[in-house]
Every structure is written in structure tokens, then in C-alpha cells.
Design an enzyme around this catalytic site. Structure first.
Site, PDB file in Angstrom:
ATOM      1  N   GLU A   1       0.845  -1.193   0.000  1.00 51.80           N
ATOM      2  CA  GLU A   1       0.000   0.000   0.000  1.00 51.80           C
ATOM      3  C   GLU A   1       0.881   1.244   0.000  1.00 51.80           C
ATOM      4  O   GLU A   1       2.048   1.196   0.429  1.00 51.80           O
ATOM      5  CB  GLU A   1      -0.920  -0.002   1.216  1.00 51.80           C
ATOM      6  CG  GLU A   1      -1.907  -1.157   1.188  1.00 51.80           C
ATOM      7  CD  GLU A   1      -2.952  -1.097   2.277  1.00 51.80           C
ATOM      8  OE1 GLU A   1      -3.832  -1.967   2.291  1.00 51.80           O
ATOM      9  OE2 GLU A   1      -2.893  -0.172   3.125  1.00 51.80           O
TER      10      GLU A   1
ATOM     11  N   ILE B   1       1.531  -3.226  -8.033  1.00 59.00           N
ATOM     12  CA  ILE B   1       0.950  -4.540  -8.282  1.00 59.00           C
ATOM     13  C   ILE B   1       1.265  -4.959  -9.712  1.00 59.00           C
ATOM     14  O   ILE B   1       0.739  -4.382 -10.672  1.00 59.00           O
ATOM     15  CB  ILE B   1      -0.577  -4.525  -8.042  1.00 59.00           C
ATOM     16  CG1 ILE B   1      -0.897  -3.889  -6.675  1.00 59.00           C
ATOM     17  CG2 ILE B   1      -1.122  -5.940  -8.150  1.00 59.00           C
ATOM     18  CD1 ILE B   1      -0.170  -4.516  -5.497  1.00 59.00           C
TER      19      ILE B   1
ATOM     20  N   GLU C   1       7.435 -17.239   0.567  1.00 59.70           N
ATOM     21  CA  GLU C   1       8.638 -18.076   0.507  1.00 59.70           C
ATOM     22  C   GLU C   1       8.918 -18.490  -0.933  1.00 59.70           C
ATOM     23  O   GLU C   1      10.049 -18.345  -1.415  1.00 59.70           O
ATOM     24  CB  GLU C   1       8.473 -19.303   1.404  1.00 59.70           C
ATOM     25  CG  GLU C   1       8.457 -18.977   2.893  1.00 59.70           C
ATOM     26  CD  GLU C   1       8.247 -20.213   3.752  1.00 59.70           C
ATOM     27  OE1 GLU C   1       8.563 -21.327   3.273  1.00 59.70           O
ATOM     28  OE2 GLU C   1       7.767 -20.077   4.882  1.00 59.70           O
TER      29      GLU C   1
ATOM     30  N   ARG D   1      36.731  -8.068 -27.899  1.00 66.34           N
ATOM     31  CA  ARG D   1      37.290  -6.721 -27.802  1.00 66.34           C
ATOM     32  C   ARG D   1      38.789  -6.800 -27.504  1.00 66.34           C
ATOM     33  O   ARG D   1      39.210  -7.541 -26.607  1.00 66.34           O
ATOM     34  CB  ARG D   1      36.565  -5.963 -26.693  1.00 66.34           C
ATOM     35  CG  ARG D   1      37.126  -4.597 -26.348  1.00 66.34           C
ATOM     36  CD  ARG D   1      36.884  -3.591 -27.444  1.00 66.34           C
ATOM     37  NE  ARG D   1      37.089  -2.237 -26.936  1.00 66.34           N
ATOM     38  CZ  ARG D   1      37.366  -1.201 -27.702  1.00 66.34           C
ATOM     39  NH1 ARG D   1      37.460  -1.350 -29.016  1.00 66.34           N
ATOM     40  NH2 ARG D   1      37.529  -0.008 -27.168  1.00 66.34           N
TER      41      ARG D   1
ATOM     42  N   ILE E   1      33.168  -3.797 -17.835  1.00 69.81           N
ATOM     43  CA  ILE E   1      33.883  -4.580 -18.843  1.00 69.81           C
ATOM     44  C   ILE E   1      33.592  -4.047 -20.240  1.00 69.81           C
ATOM     45  O   ILE E   1      34.487  -3.965 -21.094  1.00 69.81           O
ATOM     46  CB  ILE E   1      33.498  -6.071 -18.729  1.00 69.81           C
ATOM     47  CG1 ILE E   1      34.113  -6.664 -17.442  1.00 69.81           C
ATOM     48  CG2 ILE E   1      33.954  -6.854 -19.947  1.00 69.81           C
ATOM     49  CD1 ILE E   1      33.608  -8.044 -17.104  1.00 69.81           C
ATOM     50  N   HIS E   2      32.353  -3.650 -20.485  1.00 70.21           N
ATOM     51  CA  HIS E   2      31.973  -3.146 -21.802  1.00 70.21           C
ATOM     52  C   HIS E   2      32.394  -1.694 -22.025  1.00 70.21           C
ATOM     53  O   HIS E   2      32.300  -1.195 -23.157  1.00 70.21           O
ATOM     54  CB  HIS E   2      30.457  -3.267 -21.997  1.00 70.21           C
ATOM     55  CG  HIS E   2      29.989  -4.652 -22.324  1.00 70.21           C
ATOM     56  ND1 HIS E   2      29.932  -5.650 -21.382  1.00 70.21           N
ATOM     57  CD2 HIS E   2      29.560  -5.201 -23.490  1.00 70.21           C
ATOM     58  CE1 HIS E   2      29.470  -6.754 -21.951  1.00 70.21           C
ATOM     59  NE2 HIS E   2      29.238  -6.509 -23.229  1.00 70.21           N
ATOM     60  N   GLY E   3      32.821  -1.033 -20.983  1.00 72.49           N
ATOM     61  CA  GLY E   3      33.251   0.352 -21.135  1.00 72.49           C
ATOM     62  C   GLY E   3      32.114   1.228 -21.629  1.00 72.49           C
ATOM     63  O   GLY E   3      30.974   1.119 -21.182  1.00 72.49           O
TER      64      GLY E   3
ATOM     65  N   GLU F   1       9.578  -8.056  -3.404  1.00 70.88           N
ATOM     66  CA  GLU F   1       9.224  -9.181  -2.521  1.00 70.88           C
ATOM     67  C   GLU F   1       9.836  -9.015  -1.128  1.00 70.88           C
ATOM     68  O   GLU F   1      10.304  -9.967  -0.515  1.00 70.88           O
ATOM     69  CB  GLU F   1       9.682 -10.499  -3.149  1.00 70.88           C
ATOM     70  CG  GLU F   1       8.708 -11.635  -2.958  1.00 70.88           C
ATOM     71  CD  GLU F   1       7.554 -11.586  -3.953  1.00 70.88           C
ATOM     72  OE1 GLU F   1       6.814 -12.572  -4.042  1.00 70.88           O
ATOM     73  OE2 GLU F   1       7.388 -10.559  -4.627  1.00 70.88           O
TER      74      GLU F   1
END
Length: 389
Positions: A125, A159, A244, A272, A340-342, A366
Site C-alpha cells: 500500500e 501490483i 517463501e 574486444r 567490462i563493456h566500457g 518481494e
């Protein structure tokens, strides 16, 4: 790793093939356009994804919780939103299986199993957040010409799948004066109708394509038979059990995001080059890859452990640990993938920026990770006291 039967391993392989063939080629375009993935959802229905938790006689055959987690991970590896489309649905199915009357099971479970009816749960809520005992949505009993009914008033927010759900498990207060407060909380199984309004879709950083909405109830009426189970006041405990499997599902979603980020990083680090060699051969990048794979493997083991505990009985502690660790791991891996991809990691032409936007959902969804730590600490104390008598 997950412990699966041969049949379950075949189901997971089928989902993996679906993800590689049907999901990955279109996910980026659908996600950037925030388009509801109708065709992919229909394909998931045909594959039986929405009936994974529903056994005979209502469904084809329920899979184990480790298998369910593995399927969730595969879907999330392709596009996390697809796994989100069946998360709350499964929680509602489990609630019906565990607590529903036979009439409720016979009415809803066959249609949930095929995906003809999609289900979601309405807990959060606007003013309550993770404090579910403070909810203000009320359902009062009233005698009418059509029999005794609940009259529901209140508001829910965040929701998922609200516009496409034909069944909502609504957590509400049926006894506002109950002490302690959780004894006055029940779950109603409700359908869209007069007085029930999906007011707006909430804008989000990630988790695109699948809607997250605000719901409002103004004198919404539903039969007393909509009460989950036989008695009022049991909804809080029922939903805690339902969460759960929900937390295991969110943890598995995190694994999928982390796995996708790792796969993209491994591929890019080999393609790369800088300073005359593939970037994975630079120690800093190689260390990222080693840590990403190690952390993801550890997280998967914890999720698999929580899934086995759920199969054996209650798993509130283990599910919370899995959700906490896997979601934090996915966030770190997603960030490392960007590193890593820059510059390309910051580009919308590469998927790693989507992983980085999707990963935070599992941290706050959750039950936030701050709440998870509180739950874990309480369970540790309770189990320690129990062990010492």
C-alpha cells in the site's frame, strides 16, 4: 546446481531453447518500447509455464521447486520481465493449493494452469511499504439481497500484471480491531468488477513491458466465499508462506540477470582487443570475470538449497537468504558487466544497460533486502533458542 529429474531437465532445456530462439532476438526492442510481450506470453502459456506449480487433477504435472527456480532463471536470462509475468501467478496458485477450499481449487486452478486466467497478488500500500501489518485496505461483511458479501475499500500499489490479471489475491483487514494486528488480516480471491479500478501504470527504471499498477477499491463487493480458506484472520500467515516461493522466484530472476550479464561479458571480453590482445587477458578484466562467475555460482547454490528446503517444508530463513544474496550478487555482476563493456556498456545498443536497470528490482521486490536481513536475524535467533530448548 539444481537437482532435477531427466524429465525436468528436458523441460528446462526446452525453455532455454525458447529463450535463445524467441526471446533474445526481440527483448531489446520490446523493452525499450515498454511493449507488453503478448506473443511471448502466449508462447509461455502453450509451454505450460503458468501451470508449473499446479498438480493433477487441475494441471498437467507440477514440477519441483528446484525445477521451477531453474525455469525462472532461464526466462530471466532472456528478459527478466517474462519471469515477472509468472511470479505472482505462482504464489497465488500455491496459496490455493495450500489453503484454498476444494471449491476454490476446482474453480480457479484448472484455468490458472493453462494461463487462461492470470493471477497476481495485491499486498503493498502507498503508506505501508514492507510493513504489511499496517495495511489499511478493509473488507467489512454486509448482508444483501444477494447474500452476505465483503465490501472492500482501500488502495494498493506496485501490483505487477494488474491489467492482465483475472484473479487477485488481495491482502486486507477483515477485523480492524484485532490485536495483535496480524490476526485481523485475511486474503480475498477477487475478480475485476465495479468498484475495482486499475488507476495507473507506474513508470519504472527497468522491469519494462510488464505493468506495475496502482489499484483502488471503492465499495467493491465480493461474495463471502471469496475468503481464502475457511476462516478469517489467517491471511497474514498464509501470505508469509506464499512469499517463501515468491522470494525463491525473485532470487532465481536475479540469477538469470546475472547469468545474462556474465555471458555477454565473456563474449565481449574475447572479441574486444586493447593494447594488442583480448581484454580478458588484462588482469583487471580477468579478475572481474573470475569474481562474477564465482559469485554467481555461489548464489545459484544458495537458491538451489532454498528450493530444496521449500520442498521439504518451511523455508522462510533460507528463502530470505537466497533472495538477499542472489539479488545483491546480480546487482554487482550487472555493474561489472558495464565496466567490462566500457562505453558500450552505457549504450542502449547493448543489453548490459538493461541488466543494470533490471537488477535493482530484485533488491527491493518481494520485501526489501533491509527487511530480509531483519527476517533472517529473527529466524536465526528463533532457531537458536529452539535448538537450545
Amino acid at each position: 546446481m539444481y537437482e532435477l529429474s531427466d524429465d525436468e531437465a528436458e523441460i528446462v532445456a526446452l525453455v532455454r531453447e525458447f529463450v535463445d530462439r524467441e526471446v533474445k532476438p526481440v527483448a531489446r526492442e520490446l523493452e525499450h518500447a515498454n511493449t507488453y510481450p503478448r506473443d511471448l506470453i502466449e508462447a509461455m502459456k502453450q509451454m505450460g509455464v503458468f501451470g508449473l506449480a499446479i498438480p493433477q487433477p487441475w494441471g498437467e504435472a507440477a514440477v519441483s521447486t528446484p525445477c521451477y527456480a531453474a525455469i525462472t532463471e532461464e526466462l530471466s536470462r532472456g528478459w527478466m520481465s517474462l519471469a515477472g509475468a509468472m511470479g505472482g501467478h505462482t504464489v497465488v496458485a500455491k496459496l490455493l493449493l495450500t489453503y484454498g477450499t476444494r471449491a476454490q481449487q476446482d474453480r480457479w486452478l484448472p484455468r490458472l494452469a493453462t494461463g487462461e486466467v492470470r493471477a497476481t497478488m495485491a499486498l503493498t500500500e502507498p503508506g505501508g511499504g514492507s510493513d504489511l501489518q499496517a495495511l489499511r485496505t478493509t473488507a467489512r461483511r454486509e448482508n444483501t439481497d444477494d447474500g452476505e458479501q465483503y465490501v472492500v475499500s482501500g488502495t494498493k500499489t506496485w501490483i505487477s500484471n494488474a491489467r492482465h490479471a483475472g484473479l487477485v489475491a488481495l491482502l486486507c483487514r477483515t477485523d480492524p480491531g484485532a490485536q495483535p494486528a496480524h490476526r485481523g488480516i485475511s486474503i480475498l480471491l477477487i475478480e475485476p468488477g465495479p468498484g475495482f479500478t486499475v488507476s495507473r501504470d507506474l513508470p519504472k527504471l527497468g522491469y519494462k513491458g510488464v505493468e506495475s499498477c496502482e489499484l483502488s477499491f471503492q465499495d467493491y463487493r465480493t461474495p463471502v466465499a471469496s475468503l481464502l480458506g475457511e476462516s478469517e484472520g489467517e491471511g497474514f500467515a498464509q501470505m508469509m508462506r506464499g512469499l517463501e516461493i515468491g522470494r525463491i522466484q525473485v532470487a532465481a530472476r536475479a540469477l538469470g540477470v546475472g547469468q545474462a550479464a556474465l555471458e555477454d561479458s565473456l563474449r565481449y571480453a574475447q572479441e574486444r582487443e586493447s593494447f594488442g590482445k583480448p581484454i580478458w587477458q588484462h588482469q583487471s578484466i580477468g579478475n572481474y570475470l573470475a569474481d562474477m562467475a564465482t559469485q554467481l555460482t555461489a548464489a545459484r547454490q544458495l537458491v538451489a538449497y532454498a528450493a530444496r528446503c521449500y520442498e521439504a517444508g518451511r523455508a522462510d530463513l533460507e528463502a530470505g537468504m537466497a533472495k538477499l544474496f542472489a539479488s545483491e550478487t546480480a546487482m554487482k555482476i550487472a555493474l561489472d558487466a558495464v565496466r567490462i563493456h566500457g562505453g558500450y556498456g552505457y549504450s542502449t545498443e547493448f543489453d548490459v544497460e538493461r541488466y543494470f536497470r533490471d537488477a535493482p528490482l530484485m533488491i527491493v521486490g518481494e520485501g526489501t533486502n533491509e527487511i530480509q536481513r531483519t527476517v533472517i536475524a529473527r529466524q536465526l535467533i528463533a532457531r537458536d533458542r529452539g535448538a537450545r530448548g
